[in-house]
Design an enzyme around this catalytic site. Structure first.
Site, PDB file in Angstrom:
ATOM      1  N   ASP A  27       0.881  -1.161   0.000  1.00 56.66           N
ATOM      2  CA  ASP A  27       0.000   0.000   0.000  1.00 56.66           C
ATOM      3  C   ASP A  27       0.929   1.225   0.000  1.00 56.66           C
ATOM      4  O   ASP A  27       2.092   1.132   0.437  1.00 56.66           O
ATOM      5  CB  ASP A  27      -0.842  -0.055   1.271  1.00 56.66           C
ATOM      6  N   ASP A  29       0.013   5.255   0.406  1.00 55.36           N
ATOM      7  CA  ASP A  29      -0.189   6.326   1.381  1.00 55.36           C
ATOM      8  C   ASP A  29      -0.341   5.723   2.782  1.00 55.36           C
ATOM      9  O   ASP A  29      -1.111   4.797   2.987  1.00 55.36           O
ATOM     10  CB  ASP A  29      -1.451   7.130   1.007  1.00 55.36           C
TER      11      ASP A  29
HETATM   12  N1  PLP Z   1      -7.977   7.680  -2.549  1.00 59.45           N
HETATM   13  C1  PLP Z   1      -7.380   8.878  -2.760  1.00 59.45           C
HETATM   14  C2  PLP Z   1      -8.049   9.866  -3.622  1.00 59.45           C
HETATM   15  C3  PLP Z   1      -6.153   9.176  -2.174  1.00 59.45           C
HETATM   16  O1  PLP Z   1      -5.573  10.385  -2.393  1.00 59.45           O
HETATM   17  C4  PLP Z   1      -5.543   8.199  -1.344  1.00 59.45           C
HETATM   18  C5  PLP Z   1      -4.261   8.476  -0.737  1.00 59.45           C
HETATM   19  O2  PLP Z   1      -3.502   9.350  -1.180  1.00 59.45           O
HETATM   20  C6  PLP Z   1      -6.193   6.975  -1.167  1.00 59.45           C
HETATM   21  C7  PLP Z   1      -7.396   6.740  -1.775  1.00 59.45           C
HETATM   22  C8  PLP Z   1      -5.594   5.884  -0.354  1.00 59.45           C
HETATM   23  O3  PLP Z   1      -4.460   5.407  -1.023  1.00 59.45           O
HETATM   24  P1  PLP Z   1      -3.647   4.136  -0.502  1.00 59.45           P
HETATM   25  O4  PLP Z   1      -4.414   2.918  -0.925  1.00 59.45           O
HETATM   26  O5  PLP Z   1      -2.312   4.277  -1.187  1.00 59.45           O
HETATM   27  O6  PLP Z   1      -3.535   4.279   0.970  1.00 59.45           O
HETATM   28 CA    CA Z   2      -2.972   3.414   2.881  1.00 55.53          CA
END
Ligand code: PLP
Ligand code: CA
EC number: 3.1.3.41
Length: 306
Positions: A27, A29
């Site tokens: 993953d 973020d």
């Molecule tokens: N959706 C959006 C629009 C985002 O900006 C983010 C994180 O930046 C996420 C979902 C979650 O992303 P991840 O699956 O990388 O945690």
């Molecule tokens: Ca995440």
């Protein structure tokens, strides 16, 4: 339920953990970075995994970005990557539509609720679409619109799918069009169903909160192409030919990442405490999923004994 094994500071356990897997689904973020802030030691941790022959795949629910956008971000943060290692929910949705749905001629357009990342991925797969970032839809609904939506003159008769992702310009007009397409038999897809979106200030509405009004209106549930949906896992498995037993999902959110890995029957799941979920979340009775391992932060894996 078995409690997760804490790896931070335990070099023998980290070593054993790394040896158990060939592939790490990462993953982004909350694991590698928060917003535009790269966590310390991430570049070196990825180097460590790669130097031990591990394959990494960046698996993100962020539908606002295409794979190219993600690669630019990884490069800007100093993380080398191959575009084929990036699996984002906009890409996952486009691949699902082109390779699995295989819409018939004349009903093969997608009505997009979302940002340009989705449009880029649909274009790459040669999927025609309407909506999305079209400035003509960034306005209030008018009295004339009601009649034109109802009699179909404002609708594209070739739309066979409504795809909803995070849309920073969501409005009544787009919801009305989406609802009308669903009533006329379009398939309902969502890039992901995250309820909220964390940033450095607080939590804000996530992509799931954009599609929920359509669920409420239509009584239909979308098929999600993001974590924890197993449609995304199947697509990843198909693309990377991975052995699930030798694959570990790494994430910060129990109800997306960890649930994704557990329901997918992966050999392991690793939670990090640098994002959304905290220890008390998996200790709670109603925890959506419990990780097999956890570390304070991903770079704690550098404590592996070589
Ligand atoms: N959706 C959006 C629009 C985002 O900006 C983010 C994180 O930046 C996420 C979902 C979650 O992303 P991840 O699956 O990388 O945690
Ligand atoms: Ca995440």
């Amino acid at each position: 339920m078995a409690q997760p094994k804490y790896l931070t500071g335990d070099s023998a356990a980290i070593n054993e953990f790394i040896d158990r897997f060939d592939v790490f689904l990462l993953d982004c973020d909350g694991v590698l970075w928060s917003g535009d802030h790269l966590f310390e030691g991430i570049v070196e941790t990825l180097e460590l995994l790669r130097s031990r022959g591990k394959r990494v795949v960046f698996v993100t629910n962020n539908s606002t970005k295409s794979r190219q956008d993600y690669q630019k971000k990884l490069t800007a943060l100093g993380i080398p990557s191959d575009i084929e290692e990036i699996f984002a929910s906009a890409y996952s949705s486009a691949v699902y539509i082109s390779r699995i749905l295989k819409l018939p001629e004349g009903k093969n357009k997608v009505f997009v609720i979302g940002e340009s990342g989705i449009e880029t991925e649909l274009r790459t797969e040669n999927i025609p679409f309407v909506g999305g970032t079209d400035p003509a839809l960034r306005r209030d609904i008018t009295p004339e619109d009601y009649g034109k939506i109802a009699d179909g003159s404002m609708l594209d008769p070739e739309v066979g799918v409504v795809l909803a992702g995070l849309d920073f310009h969501i409005n009544y007009l787009k919801l009305s069009l989406g609802f009308q397409y669903l009533q006329r038999g379009a398939k309902f897809l969502a890039t992901n169903l995250d309820s909220t979106l964390p940033n450095s200030h607080s939590f804000f509405p996530g992509a799931g909160s954009i599609s929920i009004p359509l669920v409420y209106m239509s009584g239909q549930q979308p098929l999600s192409l993001g974590k924890p949906s197993q449609a995304m896992m199947d697509a990843i498995e198909g693309k990377f030919q991975l052995d699930r037993a030798r694959t570990c999902m790494v994430g910060d959110r129990l109800n997306t990442d960890i649930q994704f890995g557990v329901e997918g029957g992966l050999g392991g799941t690793l939670a990090v405490l640098t994002g959304v979920s905290k220890k008390e979340h998996w200790e709670a009775k109603d925890a959506p999923a419990v990780p097999a391992y956890y570390v304070d932060k991903l770079s704690d894996l550098r404590g592996a004994r070589l």
